[in-house]
Design a protein around this motif. Sequence first.
Motif, PDB file in Angstrom:
ATOM      1  N   LYS A   1       0.800  -1.229   0.000  1.00 60.71           N
ATOM      2  CA  LYS A   1       0.000   0.000   0.000  1.00 60.71           C
ATOM      3  C   LYS A   1       0.831   1.276   0.000  1.00 60.71           C
ATOM      4  CE  LYS A   1      -4.340   1.726   1.861  1.00 60.71           C
ATOM      5  NZ  LYS A   1      -5.398   1.550   2.890  1.00 60.71           N
ATOM      6  N   GLY A   2       2.050   1.241   0.542  1.00 58.47           N
ATOM      7  CA  GLY A   2       2.892   2.437   0.558  1.00 58.47           C
ATOM      8  C   GLY A   2       3.861   2.532  -0.605  1.00 58.47           C
ATOM      9  N   ALA A   3       3.812   1.591  -1.549  1.00 59.38           N
ATOM     10  CA  ALA A   3       4.813   1.533  -2.615  1.00 59.38           C
ATOM     11  C   ALA A   3       4.726   2.722  -3.558  1.00 59.38           C
ATOM     12  CB  ALA A   3       4.675   0.229  -3.392  1.00 59.38           C
ATOM     13  N   ALA A   4       3.515   3.108  -3.952  1.00 62.37           N
ATOM     14  CA  ALA A   4       3.363   4.233  -4.873  1.00 62.37           C
ATOM     15  C   ALA A   4       3.909   5.516  -4.257  1.00 62.37           C
ATOM     16  CB  ALA A   4       1.898   4.399  -5.257  1.00 62.37           C
ATOM     17  N   ALA A   5       3.604   5.744  -2.967  1.00 61.59           N
ATOM     18  CA  ALA A   5       4.084   6.945  -2.287  1.00 61.59           C
ATOM     19  C   ALA A   5       5.612   6.944  -2.183  1.00 61.59           C
ATOM     20  CB  ALA A   5       3.459   7.051  -0.898  1.00 61.59           C
ATOM     21  N   LEU A   6       6.204   5.778  -1.953  1.00 61.52           N
ATOM     22  CA  LEU A   6       7.658   5.699  -1.866  1.00 61.52           C
ATOM     23  C   LEU A   6       8.303   6.037  -3.205  1.00 61.52           C
ATOM     24  CD1 LEU A   6      10.152   4.947  -0.143  1.00 61.52           C
ATOM     25  CD2 LEU A   6       9.914   2.612  -1.036  1.00 61.52           C
ATOM     26  N   MET A   7       7.776   5.473  -4.281  1.00 60.22           N
ATOM     27  CA  MET A   7       8.349   5.732  -5.604  1.00 60.22           C
ATOM     28  C   MET A   7       8.240   7.203  -5.993  1.00 60.22           C
ATOM     29  SD  MET A   7       7.373   2.433  -7.972  1.00 60.22           S
ATOM     30  CE  MET A   7       5.629   2.371  -7.531  1.00 60.22           C
ATOM     31  N   ALA A   8       7.168   7.856  -5.557  1.00 60.60           N
ATOM     32  CA  ALA A   8       6.932   9.244  -5.936  1.00 60.60           C
ATOM     33  C   ALA A   8       7.533  10.250  -4.959  1.00 60.60           C
ATOM     34  CB  ALA A   8       5.429   9.488  -6.064  1.00 60.60           C
ATOM     35  N   HIS A   9       8.161   9.792  -3.900  1.00 64.11           N
ATOM     36  CA  HIS A   9       8.671  10.693  -2.861  1.00 64.11           C
ATOM     37  C   HIS A   9       9.815  11.555  -3.388  1.00 64.11           C
ATOM     38  CE1 HIS A   9      10.153  12.088   1.044  1.00 64.11           C
ATOM     39  NE2 HIS A   9       9.000  11.684   1.546  1.00 64.11           N
ATOM     40  N   ASP A  10       9.764  12.853  -3.077  1.00 67.57           N
ATOM     41  CA  ASP A  10      10.745  13.803  -3.611  1.00 67.57           C
ATOM     42  C   ASP A  10      12.158  13.559  -3.107  1.00 67.57           C
ATOM     43  OD1 ASP A  10       8.816  15.122  -5.070  1.00 67.57           O
ATOM     44  OD2 ASP A  10       8.415  16.623  -3.513  1.00 67.57           O
ATOM     45  N   GLU A  11      12.292  13.015  -1.893  1.00 68.21           N
ATOM     46  CA  GLU A  11      13.612  12.899  -1.283  1.00 68.21           C
ATOM     47  C   GLU A  11      14.162  11.470  -1.309  1.00 68.21           C
ATOM     48  OE1 GLU A  11      13.459  14.632   2.575  1.00 68.21           O
ATOM     49  OE2 GLU A  11      12.719  16.571   1.832  1.00 68.21           O
ATOM     50  N   VAL A  12      13.492  10.580  -2.009  1.00 66.46           N
ATOM     51  CA  VAL A  12      13.930   9.188  -2.114  1.00 66.46           C
ATOM     52  C   VAL A  12      14.050   8.809  -3.584  1.00 66.46           C
ATOM     53  CG1 VAL A  12      13.339   6.774  -1.654  1.00 66.46           C
ATOM     54  CG2 VAL A  12      12.887   8.519   0.081  1.00 66.46           C
ATOM     55  N   THR A  13      15.131   8.141  -3.920  1.00 61.44           N
ATOM     56  CA  THR A  13      15.310   7.629  -5.277  1.00 61.44           C
ATOM     57  C   THR A  13      15.115   6.118  -5.265  1.00 61.44           C
ATOM     58  OG1 THR A  13      16.898   9.358  -5.857  1.00 61.44           O
ATOM     59  CG2 THR A  13      16.893   7.374  -7.219  1.00 61.44           C
ATOM     60  N   VAL A  14      14.126   5.644  -5.997  1.00 62.45           N
ATOM     61  CA  VAL A  14      13.908   4.208  -6.162  1.00 62.45           C
ATOM     62  C   VAL A  14      14.371   3.844  -7.572  1.00 62.45           C
ATOM     63  CG1 VAL A  14      12.240   2.324  -6.175  1.00 62.45           C
ATOM     64  CG2 VAL A  14      11.952   4.234  -4.575  1.00 62.45           C
ATOM     65  N   LYS A  15      15.433   3.072  -7.653  1.00 56.28           N
ATOM     66  CA  LYS A  15      16.022   2.764  -8.955  1.00 56.28           C
ATOM     67  C   LYS A  15      15.277   1.666  -9.710  1.00 56.28           C
ATOM     68  CE  LYS A  15      20.826   4.079  -7.959  1.00 56.28           C
ATOM     69  NZ  LYS A  15      22.230   3.578  -7.914  1.00 56.28           N
ATOM     70  N   ALA A  16      14.778   0.668  -8.963  1.00 62.92           N
ATOM     71  CA  ALA A  16      14.155  -0.473  -9.641  1.00 62.92           C
ATOM     72  C   ALA A  16      13.018  -1.040  -8.801  1.00 62.92           C
ATOM     73  CB  ALA A  16      15.186  -1.561  -9.916  1.00 62.92           C
TER      74      ALA A  16
END
Length: 335
Positions: A59-74
């Motif tokens: 449930k929190g995955a979309a928010a994590l990917m879109a977070h301004d201060e976090v880079t999700v590479k894959a």
Amino acid sequence: MAAQILNVGHGNCSFIHDGPNGVVVDVPAVAPLLEAMDRAGASTVDHLILSHADNDHIKGAAALMAHDEVTVKALWANPDSTKLSEAFIDLLTVAADRHQRGLIKVSTNLNVGADGALNCGRVGVRILHPGILWAGVGPTKGKHPLGSITSNGMSAVVRIELDGNPAVLLPGDLDAKGFAEMRRVGVDMTAPVLVFPHHGGRSGAADNREFARELARAVQPELVIFSHGRSSFLNPRKEIVDGIRDALGSKVRIACTQVSRACHPSPLPDASHRSQGTYSQLACAGSLSITATSKGVSWSPGASHHSITVDSLESPMCRTREVSVDTGVLQAKKK
């Protein structure tokens, strides 16, 4: 370098980091993960791994990917046409948008074939299940040559290795049929720490106690963690805990992230020793950090801290007369 099993209420979330980079396995709520990343000085997620499509894992995955201060590479996830939740569609939509803009790589093949592609520094990430056959078929409904395969049965089983040695087994919501398939193909599941599948709830087996007993024998953990929320279900189920004791005796250590209503149905006692925050106020062991040492694997907060809460509970299932408080140092099994 550490593997953190985070207290996220009812759900699973693990953050494994080596310096500023890390791997996340499941994320039902983004706030506890962001706090853990901030404490570790990490802002980059090399791999976001979603074991399966249940809300208490994604449930929190979309928010994590879109977070301004976090880079999700894959992002790594498996397809599941049986899941119709908004959260699953939202995360796929966000992933598709970010992939189109060149901001993230997306892999929909989270299975044993990914071996080696998920490592991060000194952190090894091995996918032990599903195998190629099950991954190619995916969850099934109705008649199929392989029979019914549920989303839980397809749940990715992830083993975290620290400095080359098995440390933590993360089975997601692995059910009895998925476990039987792993045994059929001879998967080595051993690890000193096991986050028990499905939060200690029903396994899909005819006998939950037998399922827990056989899984514990296969993994041979010295610490079993139940990641669950106090307000959701009466987990862990007593027959699950009994099965673990059947297999491993009284020496195995058992810890829950939150105080179970099965252990303490009354309102919680004073929690002045716990940190502030929605999840921490309900914590039993709380979030746990697993690290590699020269002697094996250690976990913190250790048994003495956990005991402060356990001492105040009405009927704690994790405690037996033979279990004594110790420093929380586990002996890792070498490969």
